[in-house]
Structure formats: C-alpha cells, structure tokens
Design an enzyme around this catalytic site. Structure first.
Site, mmCIF file in Angstrom:
data_model
loop_
_atom_site.group_PDB
_atom_site.id
_atom_site.type_symbol
_atom_site.label_atom_id
_atom_site.label_comp_id
_atom_site.label_asym_id
_atom_site.label_seq_id
_atom_site.Cartn_x
_atom_site.Cartn_y
_atom_site.Cartn_z
ATOM 1 N N CYS A 95 0.823 -1.216 0.000
ATOM 2 C CA CYS A 95 0.000 0.000 0.000
ATOM 3 C C CYS A 95 0.859 1.269 0.000
ATOM 4 O O CYS A 95 1.533 1.528 -0.981
ATOM 5 C CB CYS A 95 -0.969 -0.052 1.168
ATOM 6 S SG CYS A 95 -2.428 0.940 0.912
ATOM 7 N N HIS A 122 -3.519 -4.709 1.830
ATOM 8 C CA HIS A 122 -2.874 -4.195 3.029
ATOM 9 C C HIS A 122 -2.864 -5.230 4.142
ATOM 10 O O HIS A 122 -3.423 -6.316 4.019
ATOM 11 C CB HIS A 122 -3.508 -2.873 3.465
ATOM 12 C CG HIS A 122 -4.802 -3.013 4.187
ATOM 13 N ND1 HIS A 122 -5.539 -1.927 4.563
ATOM 14 C CD2 HIS A 122 -5.499 -4.090 4.592
ATOM 15 C CE1 HIS A 122 -6.621 -2.344 5.178
ATOM 16 N NE2 HIS A 122 -6.629 -3.632 5.202
#
Lengths: 239, 409
Positions: free
Chosen positions: A95, A193
C-alpha cells in the site's frame, strides 16, 4: 541467505507504516520459516534508526499520507534499503509502502512527492477510495494460486516497463488499470494491506524461496489458511 | 428554559413518536430514528435544543460510552442530565437525547470522533472531554492524524474548556489549540499509534507516561490530575482511592477524566466520586449473563486498544470465549486482529466463535495459542463447565449475545 544460515526478516518503520495489521506479514513469514526448521531473526527498524543492509526479506507496510512522506524522506536519506535491494534481497511492499518504491506518489493534497525509485512505477491520487475485498489472478510466470485480500486506498499506480503486474484483478481496484501490484526480480508490491501473506501463504513461500535460494520448500499443514481463503473467496463470489 | 419555536417543538415531538414506535416494534432503542425524524423536519433542532443547557461532549476512540455514563452519573448530583446513554453518538442521537429531557439543565453527549467539530460548532458546548485516539475500523473511519487536525481547527478560537488526556500525544496535539485545557494523566496502554511526533513527525522519546519529541519542542504538558494506580490525585494534591465497581485500568482512567470534567462543572471530587462508584455496567458492558449455571461476563473490544483493555479485565484463571464479526459497525476488514498480541491467552481454555472466526482462528494459530473453534456462542457456552467464563466480543458480536440473552443493562 547469508552464510550463517539465519534468515533475517527486516520490518521497516513499524512506527510510521503499520496502520492495519502489517505485523501479520512478519509473523506469517516467521512461522512458516520456523516450522520448516529455518532459524529466523526478525528486526523491527524504527524510523529514527538505520536500515540494516544484510536482511534477506524486507517488509514495509501501509500508512497515512504524512507518515508515508516521512518514510520516503528517511529511506532516501538512509540508503540502507537501496543497498539491500541492489544486493538481491527480497521485499514485500504494501500500500503506502508500495507507492513510495516508485518514482513519485501523491501527497496529502495530491501533490507529487519523490519516491525511492526502487520499482519502475509511479503513483498518484485517484478520485475514489478503493475499499473492500480484492481477488486477482497472479501472473502465470509466478505459478501462484488466486490472490485474495483487503484493499483500502485512493492510490492509482502506473507500471513502467521495468516491472510486471503481479495479478489481473477479478474483483476490486488494485493499481486502477485492471491489474493489482507488481513484481520485479525478488521485489513485490501490492495494495493488499495488512496481513496479505495470511491470506496468501503461497506468496509468503515465494518470498522464502527467493530468500533461501531453495526451489522447493517442505510442505506445511495449511488447512487453517485454506479454510480462510475459501471462505473469503466464496464470500466475494456470492456478493 | 425558553420555549422552542413551534416548528422545532413539532419536529421534536414527531421525533419522540418515531422513537417510541421503533422501541415498540423492537427495531432498536429508538435513539437514532427519533433524532433522524426530528433533524429532517428542523435542521437547526440540535442547536435549539442545546442552547439552554450546560453541555459536555465526550470523544475518543475507546471509552466514550462508559465515560459519558460516568460523567452523567456525577452531574446527576447537580440536577437532571440529558444524555445519549446507548452510544447513538451522531447528531441524530444527540437530538433524540436532548429532546427526551428538554427541561434538564445539563447534557452529556458522547460524540463520534469525526463528528466532534460539527457537534461542537452546532451546540457551542462548554466542556469537551478528549481521552484517546488509536487505529479503529479504517475501512470507514478517518485516519487519526487527520482527525486530530480537525479537532485542532474546531477548538481553535472557541471558549470551550477542554479536559484532555495528556498521556496520549495525538490527543494532546488535537486539544492544544483550545483556549483552556485541563490536562489529565490518564495513562495510555496502546502506544502503537504514537511513536511519532504529531507536530513534526520526529521520533517521540517515551519514559513511563512522559513523552517528548526528540526533534521539536512538542512535549507532554504538566497534568493537573493524575491517575496513580487505583487512585486519582486532584489538582490540590489530594489522593482519592477510586474503588469503582467497573473493572480494569481503562475504567479508572475514564473515571479520572470524569472527575476532572465534574470539577469543570463546579462539582468537587467528594460529591462526584460516590456517584461514579454506583455505576456497575454500561450498555451491557461488564454485565454477566447466565444459562444453565454458566456465568458469562461480557467484555466489549472493538479495536486493538480495546482488546488490551479487555485482557486487563479478563480473569487469567477462567476460560475465555472470543467472538468476532465484520459487519458494517465492526469494520468489514479484519486486519486489525493482527495488531493484537494474543499470546497473553496461552494456557487458558480459549473458544473462538463469531462470523469471522476463521480469521481469528488463523491469527491465534500463528500466535501459538491453542483454541477450540465453535460455530455459535451458545455452543461455546454449553461447552463450559458450570461456573464463570469471560467473553470478549467486538461490536455486533457483542450485540448478538446481548440480544440472545436480553438487553438488560
């Protein structure tokens, strides 16, 4: 792997980039190595400390805009990660950590911020937040099962010729161009994530194979991983 | 109090009607629907309902509902108090709470962190209580540094008296633009979101509850109130043993905040503290439910900081049932499970249930915590030997258990 045969896992900046469950990737790698009898040393490098160059697998996680900019500045100044990557170390960048590996990424107001230039990508800020389960089919050259996980970001990432897309999106947003993440050499970037490796143990094993130089690793009992994967994939398919 | 304009009176009465209907039909406790109907008819209703009251707003990631209840209990010493006791913490819930006690001279409102600027602006509340900020349901919540920045902007230039926990660096930063701040050292168990200076991003050096930035001048302000183990030290240096019925360190911290807020209303500790001691359970938290000789104490834990608090309260000698869901109010993302250190549960009989039990099962497996996977909470309870058991559940999992066992508060 270094000659003293301890696998070194380096988690970069948990004080800046560890917004949601990023520790999970470290714990999964630790456990999968240990269960195969590989001795592991985990190093958590705070942002005020130098990044060691001798790691085997580097992990960097997600975070808010400001910590992301700070992390990029400090990693550029520190240079340790650049030297480790030049040495051939493996990396999983997630991310915000994925975005900063490129030439530029979007700052708080969407302004371009200089990245580390480790991956041939550039990122900016999109108009909508991609939040939810992501499913994607991994590039066939990597021979991995379907990628599953959770994304939560506003980033749009363009891939240059120096990287390949990690996977083709079936459900979700990913890079914003129909693909999710990228890889090059022993480096992987992803928008999945938090504990992406808890959902994708085969991706954890790919990193371990790269780091150890072993083509095959002894199989593990992955029934818990598999149960969770099947449940999540079925939940997305049933949406 | 002054009369509400006719239109506002009508809106408020219709809102109460809808709330009654919602309760009668079993759809909820009515606190949100009533307020929504009222707000639709009269957008200015919250301001009008608030204008004659002495108001306290309570915001934080964790402990809002309990602290709201403690402050309310204390202020009842002074007179009638309007409050959103059921955690309906957005403007519709505030309208409903204030409309139900129009004559009350005092109001204590739990406020969602994101809504604090708006509610402060609308109500002009005189006292603001700010306790902690940590990662929480980020698939729908704001990033917490941005949240603190919004607090700063909202508090700047307002006459409000802020009571804030100075052991939390982000809360301190968020509160420090206020004209008047009473600092409370309430402790900070979860530190993973505050290793960096909110002002400049530099590393924070921490020693006990104290902290200071290594690179700029931002540092912990000197507290006027200090939570000292089982007691609170007030600004005059007097030490008050809390002796609460509510368990755990987090609630002692909530009580320290509540005592400081009470004093901001002119209520001294000797009158406020006995009221806090009477609070035994808050919206089902810490209540014990019974079935077939199994006594299950219910602990709510919605995020990593909340799990640390629950571990602090849970009895290590007892088995524990964990239940995790990922519905809208819980956050649909279960990544936060990986931020919780479950190793403390090793050696206890652990039972795992809830809609996302497979996520938790894998998490515990990686932490080398043995457990039994069970399809439903009822089955998990039935597997216990007669006696006591602790239950830790996140929001909707907790509500499901309460529903099954009745919503007695």
């Amino acid at each position: 792997m270094p000659s003293d045969s301890v696998l070194r896992l380096v988690w970069i900046y948990p004080d800046l980039l560890s917004t949601y469950g990023d520790q999970g990737n470290l714990l999964v790698l630790e456990q999968r190595a240990k269960r195969r009898g590989i001795p592991v040393e985990s190093i958590r490098v705070k942002s005020a400390d130098p990044v060691p160059e001798t790691g085997d697998i580097y992990l960097i996680g997600g975070g808010e805009d400001r910590p992301q900019i700070l992390a990029a500045q400090r990693l550029r100044k520190d240079g340790g990660l650049h030297r480790a990557v030049a040495r051939g170390a493996a990396m999983l960048a997630v991310c915000a950590g994925y975005q900063i590996m490129g030439s530029t990424f979007g700052g708080e107001e969407g302004q371009p911020v200089e990245g580390l230039g480790i991956l041939d990508i550039s990122s900016g800020r999109g108009t909508v937040r991609g939040v939810g389960e992501l499913v994607a089919e991994v590039d066939s050259a990597l021979n991995l099962p379907t990628l599953t996980g959770f994304e939560n970001h506003m980033g749009v990432t363009r891939l240059g010729p120096g990287v390949r897309p990690l996977a083709k999106v079936v459900t979700g947003v990913g890079n914003g161009d129909g693909y999710e993440g990228c890889y090059a050499g022993h480096l992987v970037g992803t928008y999945l994530h938090g504990p992406a490796l808890a959902r994708n143990p085969a991706l954890a094993d790919l990193l371990l194979r790269w780091a150890t130089g072993e083509d095959r690793l002894p199989p593990l009992d992955d029934s818990r991983f598999e149960a969770l994967r099947q449940e999540r994939l079925a939940a997305v398919a049933g949406q | 109090m002054t009369q509400l304009p006719l239109r506002a009176q009508l809106a408020s009465a219709l809102g109460r009607g809808a709330a009654t209907l919602s309760r009668l039909t079993g759809r909820g406790d009515g606190s949100v629907i009533g307020g929504r109907v009222g707000l639709l008819l009269e957008p200015d209703l919250l301001r009008q309902l608030a204008q004659d009251k002495k108001l306290a707003l309570v915001s934080a990631t964790n402990g809002k509902t309990t602290t709201t209840r403690l402050i309310t209990a204390a202020l009842l010493e002074l007179g009638e108090v309007a409050t959103n006791a059921f955690g309906a913490n957005m403007p519709a819930g505030h309208v409903s709470a204030l409309a139900q006690h129009k004559a009350a001279p005092y109001g204590v409102l739990e406020v969602d962190e994101k809504y604090l600027p708006e509610v402060l602006h609308t109500t002009g509340a005189g006292v603001i209580c700010l306790m902690n900020l940590s990662r929480d349901q980020m698939d729908r919540a704001a990033e917490i540094w941005l949240l603190a920045q919004k607090w700063r902007r909202a508090l700047s230039g307002k006459p409000a008296h802020v009571v804030a926990n100075c052991d939390d660096p982000l809360v301190t930063w968020g509160a420090s633009t206020a004209a008047k701040v009473t600092w409370v050292s309430g402790g900070q168990r979860w530190k993973e979101d505050s290793w960096c200076c909110p002002e400049c991003g530099g590393p924070l050096d921490r020693k006990g509850n104290d902290w200071a930035c290594r690179e700029c001048t931002f540092h912990r302000p000197e507290p006027q109130w200090v939570l000292d183990d089982d007691a609170v030290i007030d600004p005059h240096g007097r030490r008050w043993v809390l002796d609460l019925k509510l368990p755990g360190l987090a609630n002692r911290s909530n009580a320290a905040m509540a005592l400081a807020v009470a004093e901001a209303f002119g209520l001294p500790v000797e009158r406020a503290l006995p009221r806090l001691r009477e609070v035994t359970s808050v919206a089902g938290r810490y209540t014990t439910v019974e079935r077939d000789g199994r006594y299950a104490r219910l602990l709510l834990a919605k995020n990593p900081a909340g799990w640390l608090e629950a571990f602090d309260v849970a009895d290590p000698a007892l088995p524990v049932i964990l239940s995790v869901n990922a519905q809208g109010p819980d956050g649909r993302d279960t990544s936060w499970l990986w931020d919780v250190d479950y190793r403390i549960l090793r050696g206890r009989p652990v039972f795992v249930t809830g809609e996302r039990r497979l996520d938790l099962a894998l998490r515990l497996d990686i932490a080398d915590v043995p457990f039994t996977l069970v399809d439903t909470f009822s089955e998990a309870l039935a597997m216990q030997p007669p006696g006591r058991v602790d239950v830790i559940a996140n929001y909707t999992a907790f509500q499901q258990i309460r529903q099954e066992f009745g919503r007695a508060v």
